[in-house]
Motif scaffolding. Structure first.
Motif, PDB file in Angstrom:
ATOM      1  N   PHE A  15       0.883  -1.165   0.000  1.00  0.00           N
ATOM      2  CA  PHE A  15       0.000   0.000   0.000  1.00  0.00           C
ATOM      3  C   PHE A  15       0.916   1.208   0.000  1.00  0.00           C
ATOM      4  O   PHE A  15       2.102   1.079   0.325  1.00  0.00           O
ATOM      5  CB  PHE A  15      -0.879   0.003   1.255  1.00  0.00           C
ATOM      6  N   VAL A  18       3.669   1.356   2.555  1.00  0.00           N
ATOM      7  CA  VAL A  18       3.726   0.146   3.392  1.00  0.00           C
ATOM      8  C   VAL A  18       3.916  -1.095   2.536  1.00  0.00           C
ATOM      9  O   VAL A  18       3.179  -1.309   1.582  1.00  0.00           O
ATOM     10  CB  VAL A  18       2.394  -0.100   4.149  1.00  0.00           C
ATOM     11  N   GLU A  39       2.117 -10.133  15.016  1.00  0.00           N
ATOM     12  CA  GLU A  39       1.802  -8.898  15.737  1.00  0.00           C
ATOM     13  C   GLU A  39       0.779  -8.047  14.984  1.00  0.00           C
ATOM     14  O   GLU A  39       0.524  -8.278  13.806  1.00  0.00           O
ATOM     15  CB  GLU A  39       3.078  -8.060  15.894  1.00  0.00           C
ATOM     16  N   ALA A  42       1.082  -7.099  11.167  1.00  0.00           N
ATOM     17  CA  ALA A  42       2.007  -8.043  10.537  1.00  0.00           C
ATOM     18  C   ALA A  42       1.587  -8.397   9.109  1.00  0.00           C
ATOM     19  O   ALA A  42       2.415  -8.812   8.306  1.00  0.00           O
ATOM     20  CB  ALA A  42       2.111  -9.321  11.374  1.00  0.00           C
ATOM     21  N   GLY A  43       0.301  -8.250   8.814  1.00  0.00           N
ATOM     22  CA  GLY A  43      -0.170  -8.540   7.460  1.00  0.00           C
ATOM     23  C   GLY A  43      -1.179  -9.673   7.374  1.00  0.00           C
ATOM     24  O   GLY A  43      -1.567 -10.087   6.285  1.00  0.00           O
ATOM     25  N   LYS A  44      -1.653 -10.165   8.516  1.00  0.00           N
ATOM     26  CA  LYS A  44      -2.559 -11.309   8.523  1.00  0.00           C
ATOM     27  C   LYS A  44      -3.855 -11.013   7.769  1.00  0.00           C
ATOM     28  O   LYS A  44      -4.260 -11.757   6.883  1.00  0.00           O
ATOM     29  CB  LYS A  44      -2.894 -11.700   9.982  1.00  0.00           C
ATOM     30  N   THR A  46      -4.482  -8.666   5.690  1.00  0.00           N
ATOM     31  CA  THR A  46      -4.225  -8.351   4.285  1.00  0.00           C
ATOM     32  C   THR A  46      -4.082  -9.634   3.469  1.00  0.00           C
ATOM     33  O   THR A  46      -4.647  -9.762   2.381  1.00  0.00           O
ATOM     34  CB  THR A  46      -2.949  -7.489   4.161  1.00  0.00           C
ATOM     35  N   HIS A  55      -8.293  -7.687  -2.115  1.00  0.00           N
ATOM     36  CA  HIS A  55      -7.060  -7.081  -2.634  1.00  0.00           C
ATOM     37  C   HIS A  55      -6.468  -7.965  -3.725  1.00  0.00           C
ATOM     38  O   HIS A  55      -6.487  -9.190  -3.610  1.00  0.00           O
ATOM     39  CB  HIS A  55      -5.993  -6.979  -1.528  1.00  0.00           C
ATOM     40  N   GLU A 169      -9.884 -13.227  13.682  1.00  0.00           N
ATOM     41  CA  GLU A 169     -10.156 -12.888  15.085  1.00  0.00           C
ATOM     42  C   GLU A 169     -11.630 -13.040  15.463  1.00  0.00           C
ATOM     43  O   GLU A 169     -12.238 -12.117  16.009  1.00  0.00           O
ATOM     44  CB  GLU A 169      -9.677 -11.466  15.392  1.00  0.00           C
ATOM     45  N   THR A 397      -7.694   2.417   7.691  1.00  0.00           N
ATOM     46  CA  THR A 397      -6.712   1.591   6.977  1.00  0.00           C
ATOM     47  C   THR A 397      -5.714   0.937   7.931  1.00  0.00           C
ATOM     48  O   THR A 397      -4.930   0.096   7.533  1.00  0.00           O
ATOM     49  CB  THR A 397      -5.902   2.401   5.938  1.00  0.00           C
ATOM     50  N   SER A 399      -4.337  -1.566  10.888  1.00  0.00           N
ATOM     51  CA  SER A 399      -4.703  -2.924  11.295  1.00  0.00           C
ATOM     52  C   SER A 399      -5.557  -2.815  12.553  1.00  0.00           C
ATOM     53  O   SER A 399      -5.512  -1.810  13.265  1.00  0.00           O
ATOM     54  CB  SER A 399      -3.454  -3.749  11.555  1.00  0.00           C
ATOM     55  N   GLY A 400      -6.323  -3.873  12.829  1.00  0.00           N
ATOM     56  CA  GLY A 400      -7.276  -3.845  13.940  1.00  0.00           C
ATOM     57  C   GLY A 400      -6.652  -3.422  15.259  1.00  0.00           C
ATOM     58  O   GLY A 400      -7.162  -2.551  15.964  1.00  0.00           O
ATOM     59  N   GLY A 401      -5.551  -4.041  15.603  1.00  0.00           N
ATOM     60  CA  GLY A 401      -4.911  -3.746  16.879  1.00  0.00           C
ATOM     61  C   GLY A 401      -4.402  -2.320  16.940  1.00  0.00           C
ATOM     62  O   GLY A 401      -4.425  -1.679  17.998  1.00  0.00           O
TER      63      GLY A 401
END
Ligand SMILES: Nc1ncnc2c1ncn2[C@@H]1O[C@H](COP(=O)(O)OP(=O)(O)OP(=O)(O)O)[C@@H](O)[C@H]1O
Ligand SMILES: [Mg+2]
Length: 497
Positions: A15, A18, A39, A42-44, A46, A55, A169, A397, A399-401
């Motif tokens: 992106f 990134v 973490e 980390a890209g999970k 995505t 994507h 999750e 945009t 990540s969740g965390g």
């Protein structure tokens, strides 16, 4: 090799600014649960969105049942037998449960009118498979709690008769029993031969049901292992690249005067005669099962029930009747519903972080003010290690965390006297958890009073000075941490004496 349901090879995705995925390989077999770990950022998600057709990858190949697949979009992903349950819900609130499950695929009569009876019967059948027996298929999704909505998502996914199910999750929003129930459902789906990719930050769940793990870090593939052959420490090390020895810091020992006092707080039908005090530098943990009333309590403390009875005082003076009064009195609320209440997804990270304190910093545009704002934003991005390459990007945009960290930062920026945290580490990876706990400790040393609602027993026991337990809108027990045990908390949480 016909047991391999899915193989992804050399997947890259970037992106602006990134590199979200950098040559990632994973594979999942039929009848296997693969835990995809890493973490925050980390890209999970995505990687899973590449599978879902959301994507397009920049490079790499995908094989399904051994043949090369091109996933052009969500429909083509579905046609290939892939179902995904997103980290953020995708339901239409104003439609019924049955309509949501079969959206666009409703059974019809000859003339094309929806066959409601059959729709409801079919919905009922999948709802039963996920344990949604007590809900009518005609119920509007907007009337359901968060756990029930999650189960509707899963019912929808399995109704597609998919061979590959991705759950991003799914247990993050569920409490104890509901989460266990979901794990049972996953084992059941596995038995039926489905390939399941399971993303979670709760490592005990990985131990309970995963067959294998694959780990990503900073968009890169780190490795895979059979779940039985690695310890929790091994997994953590693969995820964060270092050992985490002490998750919970020592407690702050200097407790001061009572800051928050709640007397006879009652909200008709929700809360009954709640009494509590929290002192400077103290963490009061609130435990309870789903529906215990703890979320209502957090809202009441933040002035969200204008019709409440009883008193809430901060430093012996202020009465709280609205969120404005709560904020002015120094109460901040980090809600468990970050999408609904915590974050404005289409606003930038920058704006979100400054939101509640805008009045104080004054929203003007002089260069000096702008510089001040920038330094504030940089401070929180740094302190909370928010993974964002430019705070001007939309919060949605992240990540969740990392979204959760923005919510936390935005309220801390207010410099509150009382911080109410509802499930503060939901969706937060272990490394970041340790950092947030450390930050909580530092803040209590500076005199902050914290009310922490948590469904995670280790977190309650590891962080609180005192624990109050709720059941059906009442506090059924309260104890200093020295006397707290898991069994005791559970007993009070189920209404026992
Ligand atoms: N649509 C997007 N536009 C820009 N950047 C994005 C977009 N989606 C994801 N990213 C970035 O890609 C990286 C990976 O994000 P991703 O959501 O895949 O992480 P994750 O592993 O699912 O983390 P978490 O555990 O917090 O959910 C992050 O840096 C994120 O900010
Ligand atoms: Mg994610």
């Amino acid at each position: 090799m016909d047991t391999i349901a899915l193989k992804m090879e050399g997947i890259c995705k970037h992106f602006p600014g990134v590199k979200a995925l950098d040559r990632v390989d994973i594979e999942v077999r039929k009848g296997e649960i693969l835990a995809l770990l890493g973490e925050n950022g980390a890209g999970k998600s995505t990687l899973m969105k590449v599978l879902a057709g959301v994507h397009q990858p920049d490079a790499g190949s995908i094989y399904i049942n051994g043949s090369k697949a091109v996933i052009q979009g969500p429909r083509s992903s579905q046609a290939l037998g892939i179902s995904i349950i997103y980290q953020e819900f995708n339901l239409v609130p104003n439609l019924s449960v049955a309509e949501n499950i079969f959206l666009g695929r409703e059974p019809r009569r000859v003339r094309g009118v929806i066959d409601w009876k059959r729709l409801h019967q079919q919905a009922q059948a999948v709802m039963e498979r996920v344990g949604l027996k007590h809900v009518s298929p005609k119920t509007l999704v907007s009337e359901l709690g968060i756990a029930e909505q999650q189960l509707v998502e899963i019912a929808k996914a399995i109704s597609y008769a998919s061979e590959i199910i991705i759950m991003d999750e799914p247990t993050a929003v569920l409490n104890g029993e509901d989460a266990k129930q979901l794990l049972r459902i996953m084992l059941e789906l596995k038995k039926q031969g489905m390939a399941i990719i399971f993303i979670t930050h709760r490592l005990e769940e990985v131990e309970q049901i995963a067959d294998r793990i694959s780990v990503l870090r900073d968009g890169k593939y780190i490795g895979s292992a059979n779940a039985g052959e690695v310890t929790r420490d091994d997994i953590v090390k693969m995820m964060v690249g270092r050992d985490i020895t002490d998750l919970y810091p020592e407690r702050n020992e200097k407790l001061g005067q009572p800051v928050l006092t709640v007397e006879h707080l009652t909200v008709k039908g929700e809360l009954h005669d709640i009494n509590l005090t929290v002192r400077e530098g103290e963490i009061l943990g609130i435990g309870g099962l789903m529906g215990s009333g703890s979320t209502q309590l957090s809202k009441a403390l933040f002035g969200l029930y204008p019709n409440m009875q009883g008193t809430i005082t901060v430093n012996g003076q202020t009465r709280i009747r609205s969120p404005r009064e709560a904020i002015d009195a120094g109460i901040a609320l980090v809600s468990d519903d970050r999408k609904g209440e915590g974050l404005v997804l289409i606003m930038s990270v920058f704006e979100n972080l400054l939101l509640p304190s805008y009045r104080r910093i004054s929203a003007g545009g002089t260069l000096m003010q702008r510089a001040k704002q920038t330094s504030i934003v940089e401070k929180w991005v740094d302190l909370l290690k928010i993974k964002v390459h430019d705070p001007a990007v939309e919060a949605g945009t992240l990540s969740g965390g990392n979204q959760q960290k923005v919510v936390l930062g935005k309220w801390l920026q207010m410099n509150p006297k009382v911080l109410i945290l509802n499930e503060p580490t939901r969706g937060i990876d272990v490394g970041a958890k340790a950092e947030i706990y450390q930050l909580m400790k530092t803040l209590t040393e500076q005199g902050l009073a914290i009310v922490m609602i948590s469904s995670e027993m280790p977190e309650l026991l590891g962080m609180s000075h005192r624990i109050a337990v709720m059941h059906e809108g009442r506090i059924t027990g309260e104890m200093p941490i020295q006397e707290a045990t898991q069994e005791k908390i559970f007993l009070y949480a189920t209404g026992g004496k």
